[in-house]
Design a protein around this motif. Sequence first.
Motif, PDB file in Angstrom:
ATOM      1  N   SER A  45      38.347 -40.348  10.833  1.00 29.05           N
ATOM      2  CA  SER A  45      38.192 -39.105  11.587  1.00 29.05           C
ATOM      3  C   SER A  45      38.614 -37.905  10.742  1.00 29.05           C
ATOM      4  CB  SER A  45      39.014 -39.169  12.877  1.00 29.05           C
ATOM      5  OG  SER A  45      38.959 -37.949  13.575  1.00 29.05           O
ATOM      6  N   CYS A  46      39.685 -38.057   9.951  1.00 27.31           N
ATOM      7  CA  CYS A  46      40.096 -36.969   9.056  1.00 27.31           C
ATOM      8  C   CYS A  46      39.020 -36.683   8.016  1.00 27.31           C
ATOM      9  CB  CYS A  46      41.409 -37.338   8.367  1.00 27.31           C
ATOM     10  SG  CYS A  46      42.836 -37.448   9.467  1.00 27.31           S
ATOM     11  N   LEU A  47      38.449 -37.727   7.437  1.00 28.27           N
ATOM     12  CA  LEU A  47      37.394 -37.533   6.440  1.00 28.27           C
ATOM     13  C   LEU A  47      36.172 -36.862   7.066  1.00 28.27           C
ATOM     14  CD1 LEU A  47      37.550 -40.911   4.473  1.00 28.27           C
ATOM     15  CD2 LEU A  47      38.508 -38.701   3.830  1.00 28.27           C
ATOM     16  N   ASN A  48      35.869 -37.255   8.299  1.00 27.18           N
ATOM     17  CA  ASN A  48      34.732 -36.637   8.996  1.00 27.18           C
ATOM     18  C   ASN A  48      34.958 -35.153   9.194  1.00 27.18           C
ATOM     19  OD1 ASN A  48      32.507 -36.119  10.699  1.00 27.18           O
ATOM     20  ND2 ASN A  48      33.698 -36.667  12.503  1.00 27.18           N
ATOM     21  N   ASN A  49      36.161 -34.770   9.607  1.00 26.57           N
ATOM     22  CA  ASN A  49      36.445 -33.353   9.832  1.00 26.57           C
ATOM     23  C   ASN A  49      36.478 -32.562   8.530  1.00 26.57           C
ATOM     24  OD1 ASN A  49      36.585 -33.852  12.538  1.00 26.57           O
ATOM     25  ND2 ASN A  49      38.810 -33.875  12.651  1.00 26.57           N
ATOM     26  N   LEU A  50      36.827 -33.219   7.424  1.00 29.04           N
ATOM     27  CA  LEU A  50      36.768 -32.536   6.140  1.00 29.04           C
ATOM     28  C   LEU A  50      35.326 -32.210   5.750  1.00 29.04           C
ATOM     29  CD1 LEU A  50      39.399 -34.370   3.885  1.00 29.04           C
ATOM     30  CD2 LEU A  50      39.413 -31.967   4.538  1.00 29.04           C
ATOM     31  N   CYS A  51      34.414 -33.139   6.038  1.00 27.63           N
ATOM     32  CA  CYS A  51      33.007 -32.951   5.663  1.00 27.63           C
ATOM     33  C   CYS A  51      32.237 -32.105   6.661  1.00 27.63           C
ATOM     34  CB  CYS A  51      32.315 -34.310   5.525  1.00 27.63           C
ATOM     35  SG  CYS A  51      32.993 -35.347   4.224  1.00 27.63           S
ATOM     36  N   LEU A  52      32.836 -31.850   7.812  1.00 22.84           N
ATOM     37  CA  LEU A  52      32.114 -31.139   8.856  1.00 22.84           C
ATOM     38  C   LEU A  52      31.781 -29.727   8.398  1.00 22.84           C
ATOM     39  CD1 LEU A  52      31.173 -31.497  11.829  1.00 22.84           C
ATOM     40  CD2 LEU A  52      33.311 -30.425  12.511  1.00 22.84           C
ATOM     41  N   GLY A  53      30.495 -29.379   8.487  1.00 20.99           N
ATOM     42  CA  GLY A  53      30.078 -28.044   8.083  1.00 20.99           C
ATOM     43  C   GLY A  53      30.310 -27.020   9.166  1.00 20.99           C
ATOM     44  N   VAL A  54      30.741 -25.833   8.755  1.00 22.80           N
ATOM     45  CA  VAL A  54      30.997 -24.722   9.675  1.00 22.80           C
ATOM     46  C   VAL A  54      30.112 -23.563   9.265  1.00 22.80           C
ATOM     47  CG1 VAL A  54      32.719 -23.114  10.562  1.00 22.80           C
ATOM     48  CG2 VAL A  54      33.364 -25.469  10.043  1.00 22.80           C
ATOM     49  N   PRO A  55      29.350 -22.973  10.182  1.00 20.75           N
ATOM     50  CA  PRO A  55      28.511 -21.823   9.808  1.00 20.75           C
ATOM     51  C   PRO A  55      29.343 -20.691   9.243  1.00 20.75           C
ATOM     52  CG  PRO A  55      27.900 -22.656  11.986  1.00 20.75           C
ATOM     53  CD  PRO A  55      29.165 -23.355  11.598  1.00 20.75           C
ATOM     54  N   GLY A  56      28.867 -20.125   8.153  1.00 22.97           N
ATOM     55  CA  GLY A  56      29.564 -19.025   7.522  1.00 22.97           C
ATOM     56  C   GLY A  56      30.569 -19.429   6.470  1.00 22.97           C
ATOM     57  N   GLN A  57      30.821 -20.744   6.316  1.00 21.93           N
ATOM     58  CA  GLN A  57      31.761 -21.217   5.314  1.00 21.93           C
ATOM     59  C   GLN A  57      31.041 -22.099   4.312  1.00 21.93           C
ATOM     60  OE1 GLN A  57      35.333 -23.064   6.718  1.00 21.93           O
ATOM     61  NE2 GLN A  57      35.790 -21.481   8.224  1.00 21.93           N
ATOM     62  N   ALA A  58      31.537 -22.113   3.094  1.00 21.80           N
ATOM     63  CA  ALA A  58      30.964 -22.973   2.066  1.00 21.80           C
ATOM     64  C   ALA A  58      31.272 -24.435   2.394  1.00 21.80           C
ATOM     65  CB  ALA A  58      31.542 -22.609   0.699  1.00 21.80           C
ATOM     66  N   PRO A  59      30.366 -25.344   2.098  1.00 25.54           N
ATOM     67  CA  PRO A  59      30.641 -26.756   2.381  1.00 25.54           C
ATOM     68  C   PRO A  59      31.686 -27.320   1.439  1.00 25.54           C
ATOM     69  CG  PRO A  59      28.567 -26.524   1.194  1.00 25.54           C
ATOM     70  CD  PRO A  59      29.041 -25.132   1.492  1.00 25.54           C
ATOM     71  N   LEU A  60      32.120 -28.519   1.755  1.00 24.25           N
ATOM     72  CA  LEU A  60      33.075 -29.215   0.910  1.00 24.25           C
ATOM     73  C   LEU A  60      32.463 -29.437  -0.470  1.00 24.25           C
ATOM     74  CD1 LEU A  60      35.913 -30.571   1.084  1.00 24.25           C
ATOM     75  CD2 LEU A  60      34.710 -32.720   1.541  1.00 24.25           C
ATOM     76  N   GLU A  61      33.285 -29.349  -1.499  1.00 29.86           N
ATOM     77  CA  GLU A  61      32.781 -29.507  -2.857  1.00 29.86           C
ATOM     78  C   GLU A  61      32.124 -30.872  -3.037  1.00 29.86           C
ATOM     79  OE1 GLU A  61      35.999 -28.805  -5.495  1.00 29.86           O
ATOM     80  OE2 GLU A  61      36.305 -26.731  -4.877  1.00 29.86           O
ATOM     81  N   ASP A  62      31.074 -30.888  -3.859  1.00 31.90           N
ATOM     82  CA  ASP A  62      30.283 -32.102  -4.017  1.00 31.90           C
ATOM     83  C   ASP A  62      31.085 -33.313  -4.481  1.00 31.90           C
ATOM     84  OD1 ASP A  62      28.060 -30.834  -3.100  1.00 31.90           O
ATOM     85  OD2 ASP A  62      27.194 -30.420  -5.072  1.00 31.90           O
ATOM     86  N   PRO A  63      32.025 -33.202  -5.437  1.00 27.90           N
ATOM     87  CA  PRO A  63      32.775 -34.417  -5.829  1.00 27.90           C
ATOM     88  C   PRO A  63      33.542 -35.039  -4.670  1.00 27.90           C
ATOM     89  CG  PRO A  63      33.029 -32.688  -7.476  1.00 27.90           C
ATOM     90  CD  PRO A  63      32.359 -32.049  -6.309  1.00 27.90           C
ATOM     91  N   TYR A  64      34.210 -34.213  -3.871  1.00 28.88           N
ATOM     92  CA  TYR A  64      34.961 -34.755  -2.738  1.00 28.88           C
ATOM     93  C   TYR A  64      34.021 -35.232  -1.631  1.00 28.88           C
ATOM     94  CZ  TYR A  64      39.067 -32.689  -4.967  1.00 28.88           C
ATOM     95  OH  TYR A  64      40.062 -32.372  -5.854  1.00 28.88           O
ATOM     96  N   ARG A  65      32.911 -34.546  -1.469  1.00 30.85           N
ATOM     97  CA  ARG A  65      31.934 -35.005  -0.480  1.00 30.85           C
ATOM     98  C   ARG A  65      31.369 -36.371  -0.875  1.00 30.85           C
ATOM     99  NH1 ARG A  65      28.551 -32.332   3.393  1.00 30.85           N
ATOM    100  NH2 ARG A  65      29.608 -30.399   2.881  1.00 30.85           N
ATOM    101  N   SER A  66      31.150 -36.583  -2.157  1.00 31.18           N
ATOM    102  CA  SER A  66      30.667 -37.884  -2.615  1.00 31.18           C
ATOM    103  C   SER A  66      31.707 -38.975  -2.406  1.00 31.18           C
ATOM    104  CB  SER A  66      30.286 -37.798  -4.094  1.00 31.18           C
ATOM    105  OG  SER A  66      29.251 -36.856  -4.296  1.00 31.18           O
ATOM    106  N   VAL A  67      32.996 -38.627  -2.589  1.00 35.67           N
ATOM    107  CA  VAL A  67      34.059 -39.601  -2.324  1.00 35.67           C
ATOM    108  C   VAL A  67      34.034 -40.023  -0.861  1.00 35.67           C
ATOM    109  CG1 VAL A  67      36.566 -39.888  -2.190  1.00 35.67           C
ATOM    110  CG2 VAL A  67      35.534 -38.856  -4.221  1.00 35.67           C
TER     111      VAL A  67
END
Length: 993
Positions: free
Chosen positions: A212-234
């Motif tokens: 659930s923590c990992l899901n909330n880290l990857c969750l996209g929010v309008p107006g904000q930059a997404p999680l960086e690709d290396p961490y998103r790939s992890v």
Amino acid sequence: MAARETLSPGSSPPMSSSLAGINDGVSVALSPDAVPFSPLAPGDREEMGSVAAQFSHYASKLVSLRAGDSGSLKTQLNLLFDQLISENYSPTHNIRPEEVCALLIHVTRLVPLSQEHLVVKLCQLTHHLLNQLQVIVDEQTLDVCVCYVVRALAVCSLWTHIEVLQALSTLIYGNGPRCNRHLSELLGDGGVLRLYSDPSQPDMELRRVALSCLNNLCLGVPGQAPLEDPYRSVCFRVFLQTLQSPRPPDAEELLYCTVVQGAVKGLQSSLCGGEWRFGGQEELGTLLAVLKRLMFQGCPGVCVDWPSVLYPAPLPQYETCSTPKPAEPPRNPPTQTSGNKKKKSRGRGRKGGEEDEEREAEPRLQRGGRGGEAWSKTSVLPPPGVPSLYPLWKSSSDSEFSDPEGAAHSKLRLFHGRVRQGVLLCLLAVVKAVEKRTLYGYWSSFIPDAPIGGPPPLTLLTVVLKDPSPKVRACALQVVSALLDGSRQFLGVAEDLAPARTSYTPFSFSLATAVRELHRSLSLALLAEASAHTLTQIIKCLAHLVCNAPYNRLRPGLLSPLWRQIRPYLRHRDVNVRVSVLTLYGALVSTQAPLSEIQLLLTHTSQETVLSWRQRGGFSSPSHKYHTPGEEEPGVPWLLQLCVSLVTQPRDDQSDSEGPGGGGATALEPSPVRLEALQVLAHLVRGYFPLCQACLCDLGQVSARCLRETDPSIQLHGAKLLEELGTGIIQQYRPDSSQSESCRIPISQVVQFWVDVLSGPLNGALQSHQHPTLQTSACDTLSSILPQAFTQLPVQSQVLCVTVLLGLTYSDNSLVKAAAVRALGVYILFPCLREDVMFVADTANAILTALDDRSPNVRSKAAWSLGNLTDTLIVNMGCVGEVFQEELSDMLVLQMLQSATKAAFDKDRVRTTTEYSDSIQTVFRQYSDSIQTVFRQYSDKDRMRTTTDYSDSIQTVFRQYSDKDRMRTTTEYSDSIQTVFRQYSDSIQTRTG
């Protein structure tokens, strides 16, 4: 490796300097001078009133506490935490996020990490407040609280970690990109979340909360930059490994379902809002294989060897049964059968038998629904080794389970259904994220061909037809719709008009077979569906199929059954179902129009009833007074009469889903139904105008009625219907039209039609400055007037059209300005207007002004209109002669040359300029005498020098512009202009020298 499996109570994850300043668990000296805490009496609570007041009271108590105040600090914190946690909060309560953030920062300083019970209560309070109040903490609060909970994970015992991770999950919700400072501690090698989410972690509850923590880290929010690709790939790899790992033998099934749900949600969050960035074909095939396996999670009777990877060309053995192969039966099996079943033949005969059984089961399914008892009465146990999705739990009576056992089975079915639903939503995100061309290779894994005997393949259509949950079926239909959307180029290869080959099966024939299987399966699902929401998704899926399938390359007969099958649903009580049916009819009359099969269906007047066999359950009684089959007016399509009645006639009854205000004896259909009916009318007029021309005046009155209404959407679609009517008339009068003159609408009738339109509410739409889209559509309507009819319109109507369009070219809205300029470009070709020098000059000035507009759309329309203007000048020089040439300003012609040069250099408008370059060449060749006269007037040496420089600059522009190979026409154009100006400049220099 043992350290990665679990964290013992004494172990701690790696720490960093970012955690400095957090209370390290050392005992804090408490002051005996602090005021003792006393709970509120019931009377005090009533005086406090609202929940917000209670929160403020308790929060102020907490804020007033200090770390060294009193020996009773621990007791006071316990009581205050309990009071705050016991309240039920809501976003509607007047509690400001700043108060919540300030409170959380303060309590992290009060609670030492050595007091583990207080740490747990603090984490519970954090989750409770942020979750119920839906607060996303600010950056300072996020940094302080995340440092605290990460330190707690390192210091506190293992029994506290579930609550601590729950608080961490709530804190980072919507704040994933802001956690850059802590990402290395959470997701790096040996990070806390990677340790607890690892498939080797034995504590399933810890895995669930970590996911659930990992899901909330990857969750996209309008107006904000997404999680960086290396961490998103992890995170993506963690989610995928979780889904690939089998269920531990000692894990509870319900808890394992929650872990799978968390991983699926995390995958969906990783994929939403962006393109596929997680590897190549191998990774995609692995993910698709896992999702396809989990599509059937918890379905009884499915015993299949699932592949670990799906390839673009999957082999048939990927879906063979894993059960031992039974012994070969004797050649003469016993003839005894169960019940009244007939012996099935082998090969293709089996397909027909299966279809007959499905048809026999349809009435029972339709009455009872998929989830009802009809399944238990009609389904039979599958033979060994044959995949089946019939819910076997329905075959047992309720008396076979005790009440606790029955509740447990129901809960397990519910959780399995949620897993399948989440998996299908994740598959939908994959379909949207991956390029269409890449997905075409995997179609055979999710979209079946026609069954040729043997066990049917497990595909999305299997879920649509057999899954007991209507929500799961609706999600599967959404995935099929997403696959079909935009697949016109891929499905355009399908063809089965040629005779079938026996030596091999062409790819085009396989695609055609898949289209037919989609029609068959979706038609069966339509008959058996009882849920209104899922029924809407089925009809929408059929609309996507109809829009993308090449029916002109397929054998006729696919659309006729569908046309008749969906007709009863026009009376369904649910508004969404009626809207989707109209959408499907719009797709039927717009795809590859005109189709001979659709023409027959539009004019066919059978005596079939318009009401369904489910009239009492889901369909309303007849309310509209439109013509039913057998009562249509001769020569008028019944669909046209239906849509007109839906737009104009009142509805006598009110459906359950219309909401308040939709009933009453004089209430019209809901707005979505009327809008969709207007769109169907527009599609019908565009594709089958010869069938609709008999109702030209009636349709004009419908449009006028829509334009008089106050709803801008209704007005807009009424104007679009007028535009389609005008375009259809123009198509009839084109020289290359295949329609004979006797079948065309007479000019007198066309003139009367436009007189009525121009004297009606269209003028109000043209002046509706608060609705620029409506103004744009009204301008397009004016541009669709037949030129021959415009000539015969009254003078005041002609003046009205020209005056309004010239005025709208100065509109502040770019859409309105572009539409007005385009309409003037149409009018400049009208015979009665092109010889009017004043109109030509005004139109030329408006076009030249629009060519300098900052909007690319306006410049594009102006460039197109400039091409029409030059065509008009050429025609005038041939018909009118020097009279028109003398009256037209020579400076205006030079301005046209300058604007054409600038437009040719405009990178956005290069192609458009190429289209009219030949016309401009001709204009300037024929206007050479006038141009020479103008240059003679500029006999002053300074002005001549400026003119010479100007001609040199034009040469430079076109020399640069002619370097491109694809601009051959423009190259010729530039050379001719260079020659003209070289001659003019040389002659003028000779005279002035």
